[in-house]
Design an enzyme around this catalytic site. Structure first.
Site, PDB file in Angstrom:
ATOM      1  N   GLY A  46     -36.832 -51.565 -10.364  1.00  0.00           N
ATOM      2  CA  GLY A  46     -35.509 -51.067 -10.734  1.00  0.00           C
ATOM      3  C   GLY A  46     -35.498 -49.904 -11.715  1.00  0.00           C
ATOM      4  N   GLU A 101     -36.739 -50.413 -19.331  1.00  0.00           N
ATOM      5  CA  GLU A 101     -36.168 -51.340 -18.338  1.00  0.00           C
ATOM      6  C   GLU A 101     -34.873 -50.780 -17.762  1.00  0.00           C
ATOM      7  OE1 GLU A 101     -36.195 -53.366 -16.195  1.00  0.00           O
ATOM      8  OE2 GLU A 101     -36.698 -55.407 -16.741  1.00  0.00           O
ATOM      9  N   ASP A 102     -34.537 -51.228 -16.584  1.00  0.00           N
ATOM     10  CA  ASP A 102     -33.259 -50.843 -15.990  1.00  0.00           C
ATOM     11  C   ASP A 102     -32.124 -51.663 -16.594  1.00  0.00           C
ATOM     12  OD1 ASP A 102     -34.265 -53.150 -14.805  1.00  0.00           O
ATOM     13  OD2 ASP A 102     -33.753 -52.578 -12.761  1.00  0.00           O
ATOM     14  N   ASP A 105     -30.599 -58.787 -18.265  1.00  0.00           N
ATOM     15  CA  ASP A 105     -29.548 -59.692 -17.792  1.00  0.00           C
ATOM     16  C   ASP A 105     -29.784 -61.057 -18.441  1.00  0.00           C
ATOM     17  OD1 ASP A 105     -27.572 -60.902 -16.256  1.00  0.00           O
ATOM     18  OD2 ASP A 105     -28.734 -60.907 -14.419  1.00  0.00           O
ATOM     19  N   LYS A 133     -26.621 -56.418 -20.145  1.00  0.00           N
ATOM     20  CA  LYS A 133     -25.557 -57.303 -19.648  1.00  0.00           C
ATOM     21  C   LYS A 133     -25.618 -58.596 -20.467  1.00  0.00           C
ATOM     22  CE  LYS A 133     -25.232 -57.734 -14.934  1.00  0.00           C
ATOM     23  NZ  LYS A 133     -25.568 -58.439 -13.652  1.00  0.00           N
ATOM     24  N   ASP A 161     -31.027 -52.550  -7.198  1.00  0.00           N
ATOM     25  CA  ASP A 161     -30.885 -52.914  -5.782  1.00  0.00           C
ATOM     26  C   ASP A 161     -30.162 -54.236  -5.587  1.00  0.00           C
ATOM     27  OD1 ASP A 161     -33.060 -54.600  -6.808  1.00  0.00           O
ATOM     28  OD2 ASP A 161     -33.354 -55.161  -4.711  1.00  0.00           O
ATOM     29  N   ARG A 167     -30.692 -48.588  -3.982  1.00  0.00           N
ATOM     30  CA  ARG A 167     -31.386 -47.980  -5.132  1.00  0.00           C
ATOM     31  C   ARG A 167     -31.140 -46.474  -5.199  1.00  0.00           C
ATOM     32  NH1 ARG A 167     -34.998 -51.862  -7.264  1.00  0.00           N
ATOM     33  NH2 ARG A 167     -36.053 -53.174  -5.751  1.00  0.00           N
TER      34      ARG A 167
HETATM   35  P1  IMP Z   1     -33.332 -60.772 -16.184  1.00  0.00           P
HETATM   36  O1  IMP Z   1     -32.305 -61.736 -15.677  1.00  0.00           O
HETATM   37  O2  IMP Z   1     -32.940 -60.170 -17.496  1.00  0.00           O
HETATM   38  O3  IMP Z   1     -34.702 -61.399 -16.212  1.00  0.00           O
HETATM   39  O4  IMP Z   1     -33.356 -59.569 -15.126  1.00  0.00           O
HETATM   40  C1  IMP Z   1     -34.477 -59.254 -14.380  1.00  0.00           C
HETATM   41  C2  IMP Z   1     -34.216 -58.194 -13.371  1.00  0.00           C
HETATM   42  O5  IMP Z   1     -33.159 -58.590 -12.508  1.00  0.00           O
HETATM   43  C3  IMP Z   1     -33.772 -56.843 -13.854  1.00  0.00           C
HETATM   44  O6  IMP Z   1     -34.813 -56.050 -14.334  1.00  0.00           O
HETATM   45  C4  IMP Z   1     -33.191 -56.273 -12.595  1.00  0.00           C
HETATM   46  O7  IMP Z   1     -34.202 -55.753 -11.765  1.00  0.00           O
HETATM   47  C5  IMP Z   1     -32.566 -57.483 -11.959  1.00  0.00           C
HETATM   48  N1  IMP Z   1     -31.100 -57.498 -12.224  1.00  0.00           N
HETATM   49  C6  IMP Z   1     -30.403 -58.116 -13.188  1.00  0.00           C
HETATM   50  N2  IMP Z   1     -29.080 -57.873 -13.096  1.00  0.00           N
HETATM   51  C7  IMP Z   1     -28.949 -57.037 -12.029  1.00  0.00           C
HETATM   52  C8  IMP Z   1     -27.814 -56.383 -11.420  1.00  0.00           C
HETATM   53  O8  IMP Z   1     -26.647 -56.479 -11.822  1.00  0.00           O
HETATM   54  N3  IMP Z   1     -28.094 -55.610 -10.328  1.00  0.00           N
HETATM   55  C9  IMP Z   1     -29.363 -55.429  -9.832  1.00  0.00           C
HETATM   56  N4  IMP Z   1     -30.430 -56.007 -10.389  1.00  0.00           N
HETATM   57  C10 IMP Z   1     -30.233 -56.805 -11.465  1.00  0.00           C
HETATM   58 MG    MG Z   2     -35.996 -54.608 -13.209  1.00  0.00          MG
END
Ligand code: IMP
Ligand code: MG
Length: 182
Positions: A46, A101-102, A105, A133, A161, A167
């Site tokens: 991402g 990081e992108d 979440d 987020k 994505d 993407r």
């Molecule tokens: P985490 O929940 O913080 O571990 O997020 C891990 C990964 O989930 C991120 O780096 C993104 O690649 C993906 N992700 C989380 N939220 C979104 C979203 O809203 N759209 C797309 N990918 C997401």
């Molecule tokens: Mg990611």
């Protein structure tokens, strides 16, 4: 039928807004990391678009390296499992590391990766995320730089994505829920 924009509810952040913020972050890094030769560590896939723009907004020497981690599969909810699919090529001991990081979440992926990298003895380890987020955070993550705080919606574009699609949309958009609830 094949237009990606038909599956998008609305644009949250335009290309112009993103470029402005990325430019500001690039200036900050150019100041703070002058003479430090930092390594920008990007968590694929991402973050590849953000990294590509960010590294070109940095005017001092830096290198880039990549990791691939997965906690998602094809869905929109974190599985709580983090798998390192590809590790770094660089030995980061004694290096100044910026994780790029992108989106943070749940934080599950990042908290795991930051702990793992810290154990390798970098000179410094900091985290820059384009998007934060906070509504769905499960694991604590110290974020040093945030591009934008975003609402609890599923976002696509600018590298993000859904099931490997979208993407290549240049803006960051909210995906229509019916696309992933179908
Ligand atoms: P985490 O929940 O913080 O571990 O997020 C891990 C990964 O989930 C991120 O780096 C993104 O690649 C993906 N992700 C989380 N939220 C979104 C979203 O809203 N759209 C797309 N990918 C997401
Ligand atoms: Mg990611």
């Amino acid at each position: 039928m094949s237009d990606m924009r038909d599956q998008v509810e609305r644009t949250l952040l335009t290309q112009a807004q993103i470029q402005k913020r990325v430019g500001e972050l690039g200036q900050i890094f150019s100041r703070e990391y002058a003479d430090k030769n930092p390594v920008l560590v990007s968590v694929l896939k991402g973050a590849f678009v953000f990294l590509a723009d960010l590294c070109r907004a940095i005017s001092v020497p830096c290198s880039v390296d990549f990791m691939i981690a997965s906690s998602y599969g094809a869905g929109t909810e974190t599985s709580g499992q983090v798998k390192i699919i590809k590790d770094l090529d660089t030995d980061i001991r004694g290096r100044h590391v910026i994780v790029v990081e992108d989106i943070v979440d749940s934080g599950v992926t990042l908290s795991h990766i930051m702990d793992m990298l810290q154990k390798r003895g970098p000179a410094s380890l900091r985290l820059a995320t384009l998007l934060d987020k906070p509504a769905r955070r499960q694991a604590h993550v110290d974020i040093d730089w945030i591009g934008f705080q975003v609402p609890d919606a599923f976002l696509v574009g600018y590298g993000l994505d859904y099931a490997e699609k979208y993407r290549n949309i240049p803006d960051i958009c909210i995906l229509k829920p019916e696309v992933y609830q179908a």
